[in-house]
Design a protein around this motif. Sequence first.
Motif, mmCIF file in Angstrom:
data_model
loop_
_atom_site.group_PDB
_atom_site.id
_atom_site.type_symbol
_atom_site.label_atom_id
_atom_site.label_comp_id
_atom_site.label_asym_id
_atom_site.label_seq_id
_atom_site.Cartn_x
_atom_site.Cartn_y
_atom_site.Cartn_z
ATOM 1 N N CYS A 364 59.844 26.720 -19.550
ATOM 2 C CA CYS A 364 60.028 27.574 -18.582
ATOM 3 C C CYS A 364 59.012 27.170 -17.691
ATOM 4 N N ASP A 365 59.102 26.835 -16.642
ATOM 5 C CA ASP A 365 59.263 26.378 -15.568
ATOM 6 C C ASP A 365 57.942 26.917 -14.532
ATOM 7 N N TRP A 366 58.115 28.198 -15.497
ATOM 8 C CA TRP A 366 57.344 29.751 -14.262
ATOM 9 C C TRP A 366 56.465 29.690 -14.405
ATOM 10 N N ILE A 367 56.137 29.133 -16.028
ATOM 11 C CA ILE A 367 54.277 28.718 -16.753
ATOM 12 C C ILE A 367 53.442 27.452 -15.734
ATOM 13 N N ASN A 368 52.568 27.984 -15.374
ATOM 14 C CA ASN A 368 51.716 26.715 -14.083
ATOM 15 C C ASN A 368 50.362 26.453 -15.386
ATOM 16 N N GLN A 369 50.571 27.105 -16.131
ATOM 17 C CA GLN A 369 49.289 26.949 -17.356
ATOM 18 C C GLN A 369 49.374 27.983 -18.569
ATOM 19 N N PHE A 370 49.028 27.985 -19.828
ATOM 20 C CA PHE A 370 48.618 28.981 -20.776
ATOM 21 C C PHE A 370 47.655 28.717 -21.497
ATOM 22 N N GLN A 371 47.037 29.120 -22.215
ATOM 23 C CA GLN A 371 46.102 29.248 -23.578
ATOM 24 C C GLN A 371 46.365 30.319 -24.057
ATOM 25 N N ILE A 372 46.481 29.588 -25.283
ATOM 26 C CA ILE A 372 47.089 30.441 -27.142
ATOM 27 C C ILE A 372 45.404 30.979 -27.747
ATOM 28 N N HIS A 373 45.948 32.087 -27.924
ATOM 29 C CA HIS A 373 44.696 32.686 -28.679
ATOM 30 C C HIS A 373 44.778 33.558 -29.914
ATOM 31 N N GLN A 374 44.436 32.654 -31.066
ATOM 32 C CA GLN A 374 44.527 34.107 -31.922
ATOM 33 C C GLN A 374 43.024 34.414 -32.195
ATOM 34 N N THR A 375 43.227 35.927 -31.499
ATOM 35 C CA THR A 375 42.070 36.546 -31.777
ATOM 36 C C THR A 375 41.991 37.109 -33.457
ATOM 37 N N LEU A 384 48.979 33.238 -19.677
ATOM 38 C CA LEU A 384 50.132 33.195 -18.823
ATOM 39 C C LEU A 384 49.966 32.893 -17.460
ATOM 40 N N VAL A 385 49.513 31.956 -16.699
ATOM 41 C CA VAL A 385 49.740 31.742 -15.196
ATOM 42 C C VAL A 385 50.362 31.484 -14.728
ATOM 43 N N SER A 386 51.097 32.212 -13.924
ATOM 44 C CA SER A 386 52.547 32.124 -13.189
ATOM 45 C C SER A 386 52.709 32.845 -11.636
ATOM 46 N N ASP A 387 53.386 32.153 -11.210
ATOM 47 C CA ASP A 387 53.546 32.584 -9.828
ATOM 48 C C ASP A 387 54.774 33.019 -9.640
ATOM 49 N N THR A 388 55.445 33.991 -10.502
ATOM 50 C CA THR A 388 56.237 35.073 -10.735
ATOM 51 C C THR A 388 56.248 36.095 -11.158
ATOM 52 N N GLU A 389 55.963 36.958 -10.371
ATOM 53 C CA GLU A 389 55.774 38.447 -10.809
ATOM 54 C C GLU A 389 56.528 39.064 -11.868
ATOM 55 N N THR A 390 57.923 38.916 -12.049
ATOM 56 C CA THR A 390 58.212 39.659 -13.371
ATOM 57 C C THR A 390 59.291 38.173 -14.239
ATOM 58 N N PRO A 391 58.278 37.777 -15.238
ATOM 59 C CA PRO A 391 58.794 36.601 -16.292
ATOM 60 C C PRO A 391 59.996 36.873 -17.662
ATOM 61 N N PRO A 392 60.971 35.709 -17.356
ATOM 62 C CA PRO A 392 61.244 36.214 -17.789
ATOM 63 C C PRO A 392 61.669 36.858 -19.182
ATOM 64 N N GLN A 393 62.899 38.250 -19.583
ATOM 65 C CA GLN A 393 62.211 38.422 -20.803
ATOM 66 C C GLN A 393 62.841 37.893 -22.142
ATOM 67 N N SER A 394 63.983 37.128 -21.421
ATOM 68 C CA SER A 394 64.557 36.158 -22.271
ATOM 69 C C SER A 394 63.747 35.456 -23.199
ATOM 70 N N ASP A 395 62.739 34.726 -22.375
ATOM 71 C CA ASP A 395 61.902 33.799 -22.346
ATOM 72 C C ASP A 395 60.721 34.088 -22.938
ATOM 73 N N LEU A 396 60.023 35.472 -23.359
ATOM 74 C CA LEU A 396 59.264 36.024 -23.485
ATOM 75 C C LEU A 396 59.749 35.994 -25.456
ATOM 76 N N GLU A 397 60.899 37.271 -25.007
ATOM 77 C CA GLU A 397 61.328 37.114 -26.817
ATOM 78 C C GLU A 397 60.846 36.107 -27.893
ATOM 79 N N GLU A 398 61.399 34.655 -27.394
ATOM 80 C CA GLU A 398 61.740 33.592 -27.670
ATOM 81 C C GLU A 398 60.622 33.019 -27.901
ATOM 82 N N ILE A 399 59.091 33.269 -27.181
ATOM 83 C CA ILE A 399 58.200 33.201 -27.712
ATOM 84 C C ILE A 399 57.819 34.021 -28.600
ATOM 85 N N SER A 400 57.624 34.789 -28.438
ATOM 86 C CA SER A 400 57.546 36.082 -29.193
ATOM 87 C C SER A 400 58.548 35.456 -31.143
ATOM 88 N N ASP A 401 59.532 35.536 -30.940
ATOM 89 C CA ASP A 401 60.465 35.275 -32.438
ATOM 90 C C ASP A 401 59.967 34.071 -32.803
#
Length: 438
Positions: A364-375, A384-401
């Motif tokens: 996911c080239d649009w992600i500059n930095q990340f943290q994954i937190h199991q609360t 997800l730290v990003s310069d993209t205002e609207t992250p690709p929905q397909s990427d978010l769905e793949e991460i979630s799946d």
Amino acid sequence: MRKHVWKLILRYRRSVLKKHNTIGHWESLSPDAIEQCNQKRLQRMLDYAYNNVPYYKRKFDSAPKATRMSDLPLLEKEDIKENYEDLKGDGIQDRDWYKNATSGSTGQPTEFVQDAHYASFREGLKIVFDGWGGRQISEPKIKLWGSEEDLSNGNSIKTKLGRWLRNVTWINAYSMRKEDFRTASNKINDVKPNTIHAYVEAVANLANFIEENEVAIYSPNSVMTTAGTLRPEMRNQIERVFDCPVHNRYGSREFGTIASECAWTTGLHYCPMIHHIEIIDPDTMSPVEPGESGEIVVTSLTNFSMPLIRYRIGDIAAFHTGSCECGCNWPMITDVQGRVTDHFVALDGSLVYPGVLRKSLYYCDWINQFQIHQTDNDRVVFRLVSDTETPPQSDLEEISDKTKKVLGEDVTVEFDYPKSIDRADSGKYRYTISDVST
């Protein structure tokens, strides 16, 4: 036969045995000779970078009054991404170069270039450090490992042949359910390894399983831990369960194995002819005093295809102030605090190594930095730290799946988009956090 064939390959492939012998000679040098050799090799790298690498030509020209290493600019992961081509050295096409990448455990997966010259010193140093743990070339080793890239390449004929020649048996540290712990224990008893080389958390969890379930386990010459912070109670339990000493190591994808404990475990020796190490205050960027903790900054003295000079690796340590009774005068680092990577807990109660979830973010080239937190047991937040205002929905769905596939279909996956990710009070970045007790 296996040992002789592998030694023959090491002798002629990249002259690894020659580099190993050179490193062995460096072990016996006096402190003054080590300092002189370090400075000579460091100056050689700086001169090469200035004359052959466009990025450093620009950077060094912007600091014309620099008289110390600490006056030169630091190299960040973001600098590599933004200046990838300009960081390559002239004549790289003649250097037998290849691409490598970090695992993303720092929150910023980064691609870079290495070459055969670097690799031969890396392999030679591994042999030296293995010897400190009581393992000679091609003696049996178990690797309890969690690198997705390393594991995914394990089915190729070339990889299988290489592991057979090295006499290395791999166990997947990503999968650590109760039945996996038992399988790993059986494999250790079958292989009877000279040494076990393992991720800290993975072998600590395995030792805990063995002790709690009173499993009979083979005792190797040593257990070598890496890729995490080895706490005293973890060392004690691992040594108690396997009835052998633990040798802690420190390294990274960018630099290979950097430092290792010897039999005296006074601190982690590093070879200053291969790696030049600084420890700085992350706030002032100035060198800290010996014995004072700070951020590790590394310069490779062997990778000329893409020199990494004053690279912020993201970990914390201190310079050891004394000498070691082993007789090696290489400097030492101590109090190494690697990146904190908590294990996650699936809905069925099994432990999940965080690299499984990090992998879903690699491309996911649009992600500059990340943290994954199991609360909670059934909730995971991706920051997800990003310069993209609207992250690709397909990427978010793949991460979630992928997250649901690993942790359980009933897990809630949420996304947050902060401007930055702060350090913990310890000064370390935490890119995987789990609030769920095991």
